[in-house]
Design a protein around this motif. Structure first.
Motif, short mmCIF file in Angstrom:
data_model
loop_
_atom_site.label_atom_id
_atom_site.label_comp_id
_atom_site.label_asym_id
_atom_site.label_seq_id
_atom_site.Cartn_x
_atom_site.Cartn_y
_atom_site.Cartn_z
N ALA A 48 0.85 -1.19 0.00
CA ALA A 48 0.00 0.00 0.00
C ALA A 48 0.89 1.24 0.00
N LYS A 49 0.49 2.25 -0.77
CA LYS A 49 1.28 3.48 -0.84
C LYS A 49 1.39 4.15 0.53
N THR A 50 0.32 4.08 1.32
CA THR A 50 0.36 4.67 2.66
C THR A 50 1.35 3.92 3.56
N TYR A 51 1.42 2.60 3.37
CA TYR A 51 2.38 1.81 4.17
C TYR A 51 3.81 2.18 3.80
N LEU A 52 4.07 2.31 2.52
CA LEU A 52 5.43 2.66 2.07
C LEU A 52 5.83 4.04 2.54
N ALA A 53 4.87 4.97 2.57
CA ALA A 53 5.18 6.33 3.02
C ALA A 53 5.60 6.32 4.49
N GLU A 54 5.06 5.40 5.27
CA GLU A 54 5.38 5.34 6.71
C GLU A 54 6.58 4.47 7.01
N HIS A 55 6.74 3.35 6.26
CA HIS A 55 7.77 2.38 6.61
C HIS A 55 8.90 2.28 5.60
N GLN B 277 -4.48 2.00 -4.71
CA GLN B 277 -3.61 2.35 -3.59
C GLN B 277 -2.47 1.36 -3.41
N LEU B 278 -2.43 0.31 -4.24
CA LEU B 278 -1.33 -0.65 -4.19
C LEU B 278 -0.35 -0.38 -5.31
N GLN B 279 0.92 -0.64 -5.05
CA GLN B 279 1.92 -0.51 -6.09
C GLN B 279 2.95 -1.64 -5.95
N ILE B 280 3.59 -1.95 -7.06
CA ILE B 280 4.59 -3.02 -7.05
C ILE B 280 5.83 -2.56 -6.33
N SER C 195 -4.01 -8.89 -21.03
CA SER C 195 -3.06 -7.92 -20.48
C SER C 195 -3.09 -7.86 -18.96
N ILE C 196 -4.22 -8.22 -18.34
CA ILE C 196 -4.29 -8.13 -16.88
C ILE C 196 -3.59 -9.30 -16.20
N PHE C 197 -3.25 -10.32 -16.97
CA PHE C 197 -2.57 -11.49 -16.39
C PHE C 197 -1.05 -11.34 -16.38
N ARG C 198 -0.53 -10.48 -17.25
CA ARG C 198 0.91 -10.26 -17.30
C ARG C 198 1.15 -8.77 -17.42
N THR C 199 1.76 -8.20 -16.39
CA THR C 199 2.02 -6.77 -16.40
C THR C 199 3.24 -6.47 -15.56
N SER C 200 3.93 -5.44 -15.90
CA SER C 200 5.12 -5.03 -15.13
C SER C 200 4.84 -3.82 -14.26
N LYS C 201 3.63 -3.27 -14.40
CA LYS C 201 3.26 -2.14 -13.56
C LYS C 201 1.77 -2.14 -13.36
N GLY C 202 1.32 -1.38 -12.40
CA GLY C 202 -0.11 -1.40 -12.07
C GLY C 202 -0.42 -2.52 -11.11
N VAL C 203 -1.68 -2.78 -10.92
CA VAL C 203 -2.12 -3.75 -9.95
C VAL C 203 -2.91 -4.84 -10.64
N GLN C 204 -2.65 -6.10 -10.25
CA GLN C 204 -3.42 -7.22 -10.78
C GLN C 204 -4.36 -7.73 -9.74
#
Length: 286
Positions: free
Chosen positions: A175-182, A233-236, A277-286
């Motif tokens: 989660a982006k909020t988690y990364l911002a804190e930790h 709100q999720l990122q790789i 395309s939703i099964f194989r991606t290098s960015k975004g959320v699946q």
């Protein structure tokens, strides 16, 4: 068994016999057939009486085929296969499909991909009933526990029609909020300083789902659940930690030409191809 008895047997009794043989229990067969235990018992007794042999050894743990029962089972499966092939041939020209098709698939594929798309199929075939059942390690198409299966492991045994559905990739998300804190982990070793959301190990039904040895140590702090839905709100994180897996679409050879099974297979193949395309991606959320 009396050679003339084969022509006198009620096919409905044979159908019940096959269900008991596959389920291994009278009660389980009754549940599958949606009839009561007493009816199953009476039909099997009638079949045994007409043949003059005992077909099952009744044990506390279930019912096991006798030698005579095993002979009948093999013969009955051949007859069943012929009937299914005939039904498939007749349904080739059917415009309106009806009946029930049961699909066994992993929860993630069913919940996040297949379920939202079944409305399109029902609109096309309103008389078709679709049943979705969870996949398990002991799942068996040969026992008619489903008409069609989506698997993560490619089956290597049995009279099965197997086709690759699609390759897919898995990533590590935060989660982006988690990364911002930790802060964001830069290496796999950094995961030991974070709380992870992982699968429930006891519920894994395929070795391909066991990522613990590759991703993180068993003593890392974690929450255990199955999957996270698409969420902006999720990122790789750790983009280099990519795991490639495949889905396979599997039917029993005796079932694949049935109109309703064929239509479902074609529907799933088409939907996956359209959304590959939703099964194989290098960015975004699946």
């Amino acid at each position: 068994m009396d050679g003339n008895a084969d022509f006198q047997m009620d096919w409905d009794n044979i159908r019940i016999f096959l269900s008991v043989a596959r389920a291994g229990q009278f009660s389980a067969a009754a549940l599958q057939l949606r009839i009561d235990n007493g009816t199953v018992g009476r039909r099997i007794n009638a079949l045994e009486k007409s043949l003059g042999v005992r077909l099952f050894d009744r044990q506390t743990t279930g019912s096991v085929l006798t030698a005579a029962g095993d002979r009948l089972y093999k013969a009955a499966e051949e007859v069943e296969a012929q009937l299914l092939r005939a039904q498939g041939d007749l349904s080739q020209s059917d415009v309106e499909l009806s009946g029930t098709v049961r699909i066994a698939a992993p929860d993630g594929f069913t919940t996040l991909f297949l379920c939202p798309r079944l409305g399109h199929l029902k609109a096309k075939y309103p008389s078709l009933t679709v049943q979705l059942v969870p996949m398990s390690r002991t799942f068996s198409l040969s026992k008619r526990e489903a008409d069609l299966a989506i698997t993560i492991e490619k089956p290597e045994e049995g009279r099965l029609s197997v086709r690759k559905l699609i390759d897919y990739s898995l990533h590590f998300y935060a989660a982006k909020t988690y990364l911002a804190e930790h802060g964001s982990p830069q290496r796999l070793e950094d995961l030991q300083r974070h709380c992870l959301v992982t699968y429930v190990h006891d519920l894994i039904f395929a070795d391909q789902l066991n990522f613990m040895p590759e991703l993180y140590g068993p003593t890392y702090s974690r929450l255990e659940c199955y999957v996270a839905h698409r969420d902006d709100q999720l990122q790789i994180v750790l983009p280099g930690a990519v795991f490639e897996r495949s889905y396979w679409i599997v039917t029993h050879l005796d079932m694949r030409e049935l109109g309703r099974v064929r239509a479902m297979s074609e529907f799933i193949l088409a939907e996956v191809k359209a959304q590959k395309s939703i099964f194989r991606t290098s960015k975004g959320v699946q």
